[in-house]
Write a protein that holds these residues in place. Structure first.
Motif, PDB file in Angstrom:
ATOM      1  N   LEU A   1      -7.211   7.708  29.592  1.00 36.03           N
ATOM      2  CA  LEU A   1      -6.496   8.393  28.789  1.00 36.03           C
ATOM      3  C   LEU A   1      -7.202   8.415  27.245  1.00 36.03           C
ATOM      4  CD1 LEU A   1      -3.947   9.764  29.496  1.00 36.03           C
ATOM      5  CD2 LEU A   1      -2.644   7.757  28.100  1.00 36.03           C
ATOM      6  N   THR A   2      -7.621   7.591  26.800  1.00 34.68           N
ATOM      7  CA  THR A   2      -8.038   7.446  25.389  1.00 34.68           C
ATOM      8  C   THR A   2      -9.535   7.323  25.440  1.00 34.68           C
ATOM      9  OG1 THR A   2      -7.832   4.985  25.224  1.00 34.68           O
ATOM     10  CG2 THR A   2      -5.905   6.221  24.660  1.00 34.68           C
TER      11      THR A   2
ATOM     12  N   GLU B   1      -7.396  -8.585  27.033  1.00 31.46           N
ATOM     13  CA  GLU B   1      -8.217  -7.532  27.147  1.00 31.46           C
ATOM     14  C   GLU B   1      -8.649  -6.958  25.622  1.00 31.46           C
ATOM     15  OE1 GLU B   1      -6.704  -4.045  28.793  1.00 31.46           O
ATOM     16  OE2 GLU B   1      -6.767  -4.811  30.938  1.00 31.46           O
ATOM     17  N   TYR B   2      -9.880  -7.027  25.326  1.00 28.75           N
ATOM     18  CA  TYR B   2     -10.201  -6.737  24.125  1.00 28.75           C
ATOM     19  C   TYR B   2     -10.732  -5.346  23.802  1.00 28.75           C
ATOM     20  CZ  TYR B   2      -9.666 -11.651  24.045  1.00 28.75           C
ATOM     21  OH  TYR B   2      -9.067 -13.087  23.801  1.00 28.75           O
ATOM     22  N   PRO B   3     -10.354  -4.610  23.096  1.00 34.78           N
ATOM     23  CA  PRO B   3     -11.014  -2.990  22.853  1.00 34.78           C
ATOM     24  C   PRO B   3     -12.375  -3.525  22.124  1.00 34.78           C
ATOM     25  CG  PRO B   3      -9.146  -3.344  21.346  1.00 34.78           C
ATOM     26  CD  PRO B   3      -9.244  -4.613  22.219  1.00 34.78           C
ATOM     27  N   ILE B   4     -13.347  -2.567  22.731  1.00 37.93           N
ATOM     28  CA  ILE B   4     -14.777  -2.834  22.082  1.00 37.93           C
ATOM     29  C   ILE B   4     -15.472  -1.368  22.110  1.00 37.93           C
ATOM     30  CG2 ILE B   4     -15.716  -3.614  24.572  1.00 37.93           C
ATOM     31  CD1 ILE B   4     -17.157  -5.620  22.422  1.00 37.93           C
TER      32      ILE B   4
END
Length: 134
Positions: free
Chosen positions: A97-98, A12-15
């Motif tokens: 959540l974020t 999983e990559y934050p984008i």
């Protein structure tokens, strides 16, 4: 005949981009060609031809949910289905959540070197983030 074993790589990559902005880069030939491979052509029968280093890899988009997810199932060089096919699965997920967006990648292939795959995807994600500004 030797049966090849496949490896499932999941990351999983934050984008930092909206799913609406991101989705075309995961699902259209022109979008994918910008970050994922050298070129992509869609043939008349909706078969995607992914080109890396001058070599064709044929795939079918077998599942998609607009602005959410897409799966490409790889075919053989005659564009035929194979048993236990390789596939790539992209899904856009967000953390309630974020409010952060993630691009989840599942790469099911014959590449056994997980470290090499991790580096490859990290590099691809950098390309994608530069394009979408995320």
């Amino acid at each position: 005949m030797m049966r090849s074993t496949k490896t499932k790589f999941i990351a999983e990559y934050p984008i930092n981009a909206s799913s609406r902005l991101l989705y075309p880069y995961l699902s259209t030939a022109s979008g994918l060609a910008e970050w994922f491979c050298d070129d992509v052509k869609v043939e008349a029968n909706k078969i995607y031809n992914f080109i890396w280093d001058g070599r064709s890899h044929f795939a079918e988009m077998t599942g998609f949910r607009t602005n959410r997810s897409v799966r490409f199932l790889f075919l053989d060089e005659n564009r035929q289905h194979v048993s236990d096919p390789s596939y790539i699965d992209f899904s856009i997920e967000s953390s309630e959540l974020t409010q952060e967006q993630f691009l989840k990648v599942i790469d099911y292939s014959e590449e056994e070197d997980q470290e090499e795959l991790a580096e490859l995807w990290e590099h691809l994600m950098q390309n994608l983030r530069e394009i979408v500004g995320g």
